[in-house]
Motif scaffolding. Structure first.
Motif, PDB file in Angstrom:
ATOM      1  N   GLY A   1       0.845  -1.268  -0.188  1.00  0.00           N
ATOM      2  CA  GLY A   1      -0.161  -0.052  -0.013  1.00  0.00           C
ATOM      3  C   GLY A   1       0.753   1.096   0.036  1.00  0.00           C
ATOM      4  O   GLY A   1       0.461   2.209  -0.635  1.00  0.00           O
ATOM      5  N   TYR A   2       1.985   1.123   0.801  1.00  0.00           N
ATOM      6  CA  TYR A   2       2.828   2.252   1.115  1.00  0.00           C
ATOM      7  C   TYR A   2       3.690   2.575  -0.438  1.00  0.00           C
ATOM      8  O   TYR A   2       3.366   3.742  -0.903  1.00  0.00           O
ATOM      9  N   ALA A   3       4.003   1.725  -1.003  1.00  0.00           N
ATOM     10  CA  ALA A   3       4.645   1.689  -2.462  1.00  0.00           C
ATOM     11  C   ALA A   3       3.852   2.255  -3.351  1.00  0.00           C
ATOM     12  O   ALA A   3       4.131   3.286  -4.094  1.00  0.00           O
ATOM     13  N   VAL A   4       2.503   1.881  -3.410  1.00  0.00           N
ATOM     14  CA  VAL A   4       1.576   2.303  -4.586  1.00  0.00           C
ATOM     15  C   VAL A   4       1.229   3.776  -4.191  1.00  0.00           C
ATOM     16  O   VAL A   4       1.163   4.604  -5.128  1.00  0.00           O
ATOM     17  N   ALA A   5       1.025   4.079  -2.952  1.00  0.00           N
ATOM     18  CA  ALA A   5       0.545   5.548  -2.591  1.00  0.00           C
ATOM     19  C   ALA A   5       1.876   6.380  -3.049  1.00  0.00           C
ATOM     20  O   ALA A   5       1.626   7.515  -3.511  1.00  0.00           O
ATOM     21  N   LEU A   6       2.981   6.084  -2.403  1.00  0.00           N
ATOM     22  CA  LEU A   6       4.154   6.880  -2.992  1.00  0.00           C
ATOM     23  C   LEU A   6       4.158   6.974  -4.403  1.00  0.00           C
ATOM     24  O   LEU A   6       4.555   8.221  -4.981  1.00  0.00           O
ATOM     25  N   ALA A   7       4.010   5.813  -5.419  1.00  0.00           N
ATOM     26  CA  ALA A   7       4.050   6.048  -6.789  1.00  0.00           C
ATOM     27  C   ALA A   7       3.234   6.977  -7.350  1.00  0.00           C
ATOM     28  O   ALA A   7       3.448   7.843  -8.078  1.00  0.00           O
TER      29      ALA A   7
ATOM     30  N   MET B   1       4.039  10.747  -6.436  1.00  0.00           N
ATOM     31  CA  MET B   1       5.195  11.246  -7.084  1.00  0.00           C
ATOM     32  C   MET B   1       4.924  11.973  -8.283  1.00  0.00           C
ATOM     33  O   MET B   1       5.459  12.942  -8.497  1.00  0.00           O
ATOM     34  N   TRP B   2       3.954  11.379  -8.920  1.00  0.00           N
ATOM     35  CA  TRP B   2       3.478  12.232 -10.377  1.00  0.00           C
ATOM     36  C   TRP B   2       2.365  13.193 -10.028  1.00  0.00           C
ATOM     37  O   TRP B   2       2.506  14.325 -10.733  1.00  0.00           O
ATOM     38  N   SER B   3       1.272  12.854  -9.365  1.00  0.00           N
ATOM     39  CA  SER B   3       0.326  13.572  -9.265  1.00  0.00           C
ATOM     40  C   SER B   3       0.427  14.637  -8.543  1.00  0.00           C
ATOM     41  O   SER B   3      -0.153  15.677  -8.631  1.00  0.00           O
TER      42      SER B   3
ATOM     43  N   THR C   1      -3.753  18.955  -0.220  1.00  0.00           N
ATOM     44  CA  THR C   1      -2.692  19.300  -1.087  1.00  0.00           C
ATOM     45  C   THR C   1      -3.213  19.925  -2.546  1.00  0.00           C
ATOM     46  O   THR C   1      -4.615  19.858  -2.543  1.00  0.00           O
ATOM     47  N   LEU C   2      -2.589  20.624  -3.221  1.00  0.00           N
ATOM     48  CA  LEU C   2      -3.061  20.827  -4.697  1.00  0.00           C
ATOM     49  C   LEU C   2      -2.173  19.868  -5.511  1.00  0.00           C
ATOM     50  O   LEU C   2      -1.065  19.270  -4.888  1.00  0.00           O
ATOM     51  N   LEU C   3      -2.603  19.371  -6.600  1.00  0.00           N
ATOM     52  CA  LEU C   3      -1.904  18.456  -7.363  1.00  0.00           C
ATOM     53  C   LEU C   3      -1.602  18.783  -8.850  1.00  0.00           C
ATOM     54  O   LEU C   3      -2.270  18.542  -9.852  1.00  0.00           O
ATOM     55  N   PRO C   4      -0.422  19.658  -8.787  1.00  0.00           N
ATOM     56  CA  PRO C   4       0.065  20.023 -10.110  1.00  0.00           C
ATOM     57  C   PRO C   4       0.406  19.118 -11.229  1.00  0.00           C
ATOM     58  O   PRO C   4       0.357  19.366 -12.447  1.00  0.00           O
ATOM     59  N   GLY C   5       0.579  17.716 -10.589  1.00  0.00           N
ATOM     60  CA  GLY C   5       0.980  16.899 -11.765  1.00  0.00           C
ATOM     61  C   GLY C   5      -0.401  16.206 -12.366  1.00  0.00           C
ATOM     62  O   GLY C   5      -0.361  15.556 -13.633  1.00  0.00           O
ATOM     63  N   LEU C   6      -1.602  16.552 -11.810  1.00  0.00           N
ATOM     64  CA  LEU C   6      -2.808  16.162 -12.436  1.00  0.00           C
ATOM     65  C   LEU C   6      -3.436  17.488 -13.084  1.00  0.00           C
ATOM     66  O   LEU C   6      -3.448  17.371 -14.339  1.00  0.00           O
ATOM     67  N   ASP C   7      -3.842  18.182 -12.436  1.00  0.00           N
ATOM     68  CA  ASP C   7      -4.206  19.556 -12.943  1.00  0.00           C
ATOM     69  C   ASP C   7      -4.398  20.410 -11.692  1.00  0.00           C
ATOM     70  O   ASP C   7      -5.134  19.983 -10.350  1.00  0.00           O
TER      71      ASP C   7
END
Ligand code: ATP
Ligand code: MG
Length: 628
Positions: free
Chosen positions: A257-263, A266-268, A398-404
C-alpha cells in the motif's frame, strides 16, 4: 481528466481505482484482492500480493537507469558531497544488507537506525527493506532518553548508528548517547553497528557489542543479497510520533500500500517523472524524510538530494546553488526554514539559474500568509501548502499540479488528496459541519493505501487513539479544520497540545514529565509561546515541593532546563521557567494550558468558568510581569 473526476473515482470505486494504481509498482506475485475491509478500522490493501520496497526503489531501475544519479548526499557541515547512481546504490545496499544479516537481522526483526542525515542512513533503510527487517528510524537530534523509549518499544536486534552528527559546525558524538540509552533499556539490541564518518576521533568500540561497519563490510563487497518478497501487509517500518501522551506511538506501515501510494503521489502531487530531481530538506528521522527523501523519489526512478546542515550555511544561497547544480524540479521544505531565509537578501535565491525549478511544497506546520507570499514572489513559482501526518505517510490536503492544479488559496493546504474521504465533523453534534464552520478533520474509513495500519504492538491503542471520538467509526486527525464552499480546507490547530519548535514537534506532556523528574518539582505546566523565528518555544510554569528563597528557585529553574535538555535534547530547551505557588486548573483537575498560553502571549485568557482557583491565574499574571 481533471482532479474532480480522479478524486470522485478514488472515493466512489476505491477498489477499481487502487487496482489500477497498483500497476505502477512491481509485484513478484500480484494481489488476490485489492481491499479486505472486513474488520474495520483495520483494513488490508492488495491482499496476497508479494512485493518489496527495496526492489521497487533500486533493482527495478538498474536496466533503464543504472547510471543515473539516485541519491546525492550534500553536507554543508563536512563539506562533502557524495553521489550514487542506481547501480552504485544497489551495490551499497547489498553490502549493507549482507552485514545486517551477518549480525543476525532477518525478516520481521526490528533494526533501529539512529543516524545523522547522510546517505548511509538511507542505505541502511533500504538494506532493511531488502531483507524484510522492520526499520525504525530515530531522529539523530534526540537525546538518550527518547532513544531508550523507542528501543524498548521496538525491541531491535541491531542498532545502526554513526560516530557523530554535526550541527552548525559542532560535532555531536553519538556513541556516548547510545551507551547511555542502552544502559537504561530493558530490551537493548545485541549488536550496535557503527558507521564511522571520521568526525569524532578513533572509534572506541565496546567489546563484542559494537561493530565497525568498515571492517564488517570487508569480504562482503560483492555480496548479492536476495530480495525478501513480503506479503503486501507485512510491516515495512515503525516510526514514532512525538508523543503528546507521554509514550510515543509507533506508527506501523505496510509494504504494498505504501509503495503504491508513493508512486501515485510522486507524479500526481509532486509532478516528478523518472529522471527528474526532487530535493526535500527534511531529516530522515521524520515521515517526510521516509516518504520523499528516500522511498518516493527512488520508486519513481528520480534523483533525490539529502542535505545535511543549516539553510544559511555557508550562506543563505546554499539550497539554491544545489537546485541550480542538479536541476531540481520540485522542492519540499518547511515554513520554519522559509522564515529563516526571509531574514536574508532574496538575491541569494534570484541570482541563481532556476529555470528547471517548478514547485516548492511546504509542510508540517501552519504556513502563514506573509511567509507564503514572500517566497512565492521571490521564486515566481507556486508555493504549495501540504497537510499530512506521520500516521498518513503521504499528503492528506494538497494541490495536485501533476494532475491539474487548482489555484493556490493562501492559508489553505488545498483539497483532499486522492483516496482520502475527508469530512469536517462538528464535535458537539457528531454531524458534518456546514461549509465555513469549524470542526474536527476526519477520514472516513477505509484509510487509503500508505496510511498507518496500526500502532506497533498495540492494536487497541490504535482504535482508542484515532477511532473512538465519534459515534461513527471515523479516523480523527485530532486537528481542527474549516472547509469553505469551494472545497478548500483550512487547518486551525490541534485538538490536543503540541509545541512546534522550528518544525520539531514536542508534546507538552513529554516536557512536563521531564521537568517533573526534578526531585524538587511538585508540578509543571508547559506551553508553547509564539517565537518569530522558531514558530514556538516551550516555557515552563512549575510549583516546588518546599518553601524556597528566590535564589533557590532560580537555581532549581536552571536545573529543570538541564533535565529537559539531557532527556529530550536541545530542541526542547525551555525558553523561560517560572516558579509559582499554584497552577491554574479546572475543577476536574486539568491544567488550563490554553489560558496560560493566552496570558503568556498577552491575549485574553478566554472562558474561565471552569477555573478552580482564580488566585492561581492572578499569580501567573504577576509572574509573567515580573519575569522568570
Ligand atoms: P503527535 O501525534 O505525537 O502529537 P505530531 O502530530 O506533532 O505528533 P506529525 O505527525 O509530524 O507529528 O505532525 C502532523 C501534524 O502537524 C498535523 O496533525 C497538524 O497538526 C500539523 N500540520 C502538518 N502539516 C500542516 C499544515 N500544512 N498546516 C497546518 N498544520 C500542519
Ligand atoms: Mg499527531
Amino acid at each position: 481528466m481533471h482532479y474532480e473526476d480522479w478524486y470522485r473515482r478514488s472515493i466512489e470505486t476505491p477498489e477499481e481505482f487502487w487496482g489500477e494504481q497498483a500497476k505502477a509498482i512491481h509485484w513478484h506475485r500480484p494481489p488476490d484482492r485489492i481491499l479486505d475491509d472486513s474488520n474495520p478500522p483495520f483494513r488490508r490493501w492488495f491482499v496476497g500480493g508479494q512485493t518489496n520496497l527495496c526492489f521497487n526503489a533500486v533493482d527495478r531501475h538498474l536496466e533503464a537507469r543504472g547510471d543515473q544519479l539516485a541519491l546525492v548526499g550534500w553536507s554543508s557541515e563536512t563539506g562533502r558531497i557524495r553521489e550514487l547512481t542506481y547501480r552504485q546504490l544497489h551495490r551499497e545496499v547489498n553490502v549493507f544488507a549482507a552485514v545486517l544479516q551477518s549480525l543476525g537481522a532477518s525478516r520481521g526483526d526490528r533494526v533501529v537506525i539512529y543516524m545523522p542525515h547522510t546517505l548511509d542512513a538511507a542505505i541502511a533503510m533500504l538494506a532493511c527493506a531488502r531483507i524484510g527487517a522492520i526499520h525504525s528510524v530515530v531522529f539523530g537530534g534526540f537525546a538518550a532518553h527518547n532513544l531508550a523509549l523507542r528501543i524498548d518499544d521496538a525491541r531491535p536486534v541491531v542498532l545502526v548508528t554513526a560516530d557523530a552528527g554535526i550541527r552548525g559546525g559542532k560535532v555531536i558524538p553519538f556513541l556516548p548517547l547510545v551507551d547511555e540509552a542502552l544502559s537504561r533499556c530493558k530490551h537493548p539490541p545485541a549488536r550496535v553497528l557503527v558507521v564511522d564518518r571520521g568526525l569524532a576521533g578513533p572509534l572506541a568500540l565496546r567489546g563484542d557489542r559494537n561493530v565497525d561497519y568498515a571492517s564488517a563490510r570487508q569480504g562482503q563487497e560483492d555480496a548479492d543479497v536476495p530480495v525478501a518478497w513480503l506479503e503486501s501487509n507485512e510491516p515495512s517500518y515503525i516510526l514514532y510520533t512525538s508523543g503528546t501522551t507521554g509514550k510515543p506511538k509507533g506508527v506501523q506501515r505496510d509494504v504494498g500500500g505504501y509503495a503504491v501510494a508513493l508512486a501515485l503521489s510522486m507524479w500526481s502531487v509532486y509532478d516528478i517523472r523518472p529522471g527528474q530531481v526532487m530535493f526535500s530538506t527534511s531529516d530522515i528521522g521524520w515521515v517526510v524524510g521516509h516518504s520523499y527523501n528516500v522511498y518516493g523519489p527512488l520508486i519513481a526512478g528520480a534523483t533525490s538530494i539529502l542535505y545535511e546542515g543549516l539553510p544559511t550555511s555557508p550562506d543563505p544561497g546554499i539550497w539554491w546553488r544545489i537546485v541550480e547544480r542538479y536541476g531540481v524540479r520540485t522542492m519540499f521544505s518547511s515554513p520554519t526554514a522559509v522564515r529563516v531565509l526571509k531574514k536574508h537578501d532574496p538575491a541569494f535565491i534570484t541570482d541563481r539559474d532556476l529555470s528547471g525549478f517548478e514547485y516548492l511544497f511546504l509542510a508540517g506546520e501552519p504556513l502563514d500568509e506573509p511567509t507564503a507570499r514572500w517566497i512565492s514572489d521571490v521564486l515566481g513559482k507556486p508555493v504549495i501548502d501540504n497537510y499530512w501526518q506521520t500516521e498518513t505517510g503521504w499528503p492528506v490536503l494538497t494541490l495536485l499540479p501533476g494532475l491539474d492544479m487548482n489555484p493556490v488559496r493562501l492559508g489553505s493546504p488545498g483539497m483532499p488528496n486522492l483516496g482520502y474521504h475527508l469530512r469536517v465533523i462538528d464535535e458537539a453534534t457528531g454531524e458534518d459541519a456546514p461549509a465555513g464552520d469549524k470542526g474536527v478533520l476526519v477520514i472516513q474509513p477505509p484509510l487509503p493505501p500508505g496510511c498507518m495500519t496500526t500502532i506497533w504492538g498495540d492494536d487497541q491503542r490504535f482504535v482508542d487513539s484515532y477511532f473512538s471520538h465519534f459515534r461513527e467509526l471515523l479516523y480523527s486527525s485530532l486537528d481542527w479544520a474549516i472547509r469553505d464552499a469551494d472545497g478548500y480546507t483550512f487547518i486551525l490547530g490541534r485538538t490536543d497540545d503540541v509545541i512546534n519548535v522550528a518544525g520539531h514537534r514536542l508534546g507538552t506532556r513529554e516536557i512536563e514529565e521531564s521537568v517533573s523528574r526534578h526531585p524538587d518539582v511538585a508540578e509543571a505546566a508547559v506551553i508553547g509561546v509564539h517565537d518569530a523565528v522558531k514558530g514556538q518555544v516551550p516555557i515552563v510554569f512549575a510549583t516546588l515541593r518546599r518553601a524556597h528563597t528566590d535564589a533557590e528557585a532560580g537555581e532549581t529553574a536552571a536545573q529543570m532546563r538541564k533535565v529537559v535538555v539531557d532527556q529530550l535534547g536541545g530542541v526542547a530547551r525551555p525558553a523561560r521557567v517560572y516558579v509559582v505557588n499554584a497552577l491554574p486548573k479546572t475543577r476536574s483537575g486539568k491544567l488550563l494550558r490554553r489560558s496560560l498560553q493566552a496570558l503568556a502571549e498577552d491575549r485574553d485568557p478566554g472562558d474561565l468558568s471552569t477555573l478552580d482557583d482564580p488566585g492561581a491565574l492572578e499569580e501567573i499574571r504577576r509572574a509573567l510581569q515580573r519575569g522568570p
